[in-house]
Design a protein around this motif. Sequence first.
Motif, short mmCIF file in Angstrom:
data_model
loop_
_atom_site.label_atom_id
_atom_site.label_comp_id
_atom_site.label_asym_id
_atom_site.label_seq_id
_atom_site.Cartn_x
_atom_site.Cartn_y
_atom_site.Cartn_z
N PRO A 1 5.76 -1.27 -5.16
CA PRO A 1 5.32 -0.56 -6.37
C PRO A 1 4.48 0.67 -6.08
N TYR A 2 3.68 0.62 -5.01
CA TYR A 2 2.87 1.78 -4.66
C TYR A 2 3.74 2.91 -4.14
N ALA A 3 4.79 2.55 -3.37
CA ALA A 3 5.71 3.56 -2.86
C ALA A 3 6.47 4.23 -4.00
N ARG A 4 6.95 3.42 -4.95
CA ARG A 4 7.67 3.98 -6.08
C ARG A 4 6.78 4.90 -6.90
N ALA A 5 5.56 4.47 -7.14
CA ALA A 5 4.64 5.28 -7.94
C ALA A 5 4.30 6.59 -7.23
N TRP A 6 4.07 6.51 -5.91
CA TRP A 6 3.76 7.73 -5.15
C TRP A 6 4.95 8.69 -5.19
N GLY A 7 6.15 8.19 -5.00
CA GLY A 7 7.33 9.04 -5.03
C GLY A 7 7.49 9.75 -6.36
N LYS A 8 7.25 9.01 -7.44
CA LYS A 8 7.37 9.60 -8.77
C LYS A 8 6.31 10.67 -8.99
N HIS B 1 4.83 12.50 -6.79
CA HIS B 1 4.97 13.65 -5.89
C HIS B 1 6.39 14.24 -5.90
N ASP B 2 7.23 13.72 -6.77
CA ASP B 2 8.62 14.20 -6.87
C ASP B 2 9.31 14.15 -5.51
N VAL B 3 9.15 13.01 -4.83
CA VAL B 3 9.75 12.79 -3.52
C VAL B 3 10.58 11.50 -3.58
N GLN B 4 11.77 11.53 -3.00
CA GLN B 4 12.58 10.32 -2.92
C GLN B 4 12.06 9.46 -1.78
N VAL B 5 11.56 8.27 -2.13
CA VAL B 5 11.04 7.34 -1.12
C VAL B 5 11.95 6.12 -1.11
N ASP B 6 12.65 5.90 0.00
CA ASP B 6 13.51 4.74 0.16
C ASP B 6 12.86 3.74 1.11
N LEU B 7 13.15 2.47 0.90
CA LEU B 7 12.45 1.41 1.62
C LEU B 7 13.42 0.49 2.34
N THR C 1 -5.19 -6.77 1.77
CA THR C 1 -5.77 -6.78 0.42
C THR C 1 -5.04 -5.73 -0.41
N LYS C 2 -5.16 -5.83 -1.71
CA LYS C 2 -4.47 -4.89 -2.60
C LYS C 2 -4.89 -3.45 -2.31
N LEU C 3 -6.19 -3.23 -2.13
CA LEU C 3 -6.69 -1.87 -1.89
C LEU C 3 -6.18 -1.34 -0.57
N ALA C 4 -6.21 -2.18 0.47
CA ALA C 4 -5.79 -1.72 1.79
C ALA C 4 -4.30 -1.38 1.81
N VAL C 5 -3.49 -2.20 1.18
CA VAL C 5 -2.05 -1.93 1.14
C VAL C 5 -1.77 -0.63 0.40
N LYS C 6 -2.40 -0.45 -0.73
CA LYS C 6 -2.23 0.78 -1.52
C LYS C 6 -2.66 2.00 -0.73
N ASN C 7 -3.85 1.96 -0.16
CA ASN C 7 -4.36 3.11 0.59
C ASN C 7 -3.52 3.41 1.82
N GLY C 8 -3.12 2.37 2.55
CA GLY C 8 -2.33 2.58 3.75
C GLY C 8 -1.00 3.26 3.46
N LEU C 9 -0.35 2.81 2.40
CA LEU C 9 0.94 3.39 2.02
C LEU C 9 0.77 4.83 1.55
N GLU C 10 -0.19 5.06 0.68
CA GLU C 10 -0.36 6.40 0.09
C GLU C 10 -0.84 7.43 1.11
#
Length: 328
Positions: free
Chosen positions: A14-21, A23-29, A299-308
């Motif tokens: 979900p963090y990857a999808r939100a970041w892609g949206k 930043h207008d970047v296609q993020v595939d997983l 943790t939720k925060l660490a996963v979000k921050n690491g991905l973003e």
Amino acid sequence: MKILCYGTLAVEEPYARAWGKDHDVQVDLTSQPLSSATVEQAKGYDGVSTKGIVPVTADVYAALEKFGIKQIAIRQVGVDNQDVAAASQHGITLTNVASYSPRAIAEMGVTQAMSLLRHVGIYQDRMKKGDFTWDASTISTEIFNCTVGLIGAGHIGSATAQIYSALGAKVLTYDPAYDAAMEPFTTYTDKDTILREADIISLHTPLLPSTKNMIDAAAFKKMKPNAILINMSRGELVDTAALINALKTKQIAGAGLDTLANEVTFFTQKKPYTDTPQDFQELNAMPNVIITPHVAFFTKLAVKNGLEIALNDAQTIIAGKHSRHAVN
């Protein structure tokens, strides 16, 4: 712009999808790690990100160079599974996430230390056998009467010092780089003093040729018999055979390990317990040892921050700019 994320966890999606949206970047997983067997999947992409748990070999960088990819955004602190020289040779810039949530890892280390300090594992082992008694062998010391020794004082070590200091412990720190901001929480000293005086020894250093097996048989001989070793960093910092011997011979009182030297062969996997390494089974059977599968960061925060942060770095380098998180 297209970025492929290797080794993606379901909780990262979900963090990857939100970041892609945003930043207008296609993020595939893909859940598969970046390796010789999977690098072809990156063809047609502008950049890649990886969790960095599986070692990356020179042929992977060569393939990425052939595809026109100039970076790998690693979603963790450690880059010991990367061949930095080979990456540079092929024009690949590596970035890491130096600080996604130092508190997450610090809190796990303190959690394990406190559990070992109060002999929770030993009591649980006894109760499974119908023994609900206690005796002098399991009397504990309250944390404010303990000396905690930190080897390494980066982001995670600093967060660890602050937590132990807030709990009232005496905190000693060894790190070649002095940081005045640590003064309210710790006293700087040398490694031998920590080995000799600390009741809890917590490791927070990167894995380098100079730090591999830094906790060996000689180090254990210097420790107090009530000492607890905590390793939230890299498994290869500790000589596993020496650790097992130190626990068996009661040179130290316990160990909390979120990482093992051979973890890449079974951590993050599902396999029969009998197929796991013998040294892991031996350690895991000890009631004064806690092992977790490299999840201190989880943790939720660490996963979000690491991905973003990793995706921000990928976008920056793809755009021809410099990232402050570049490691080469």
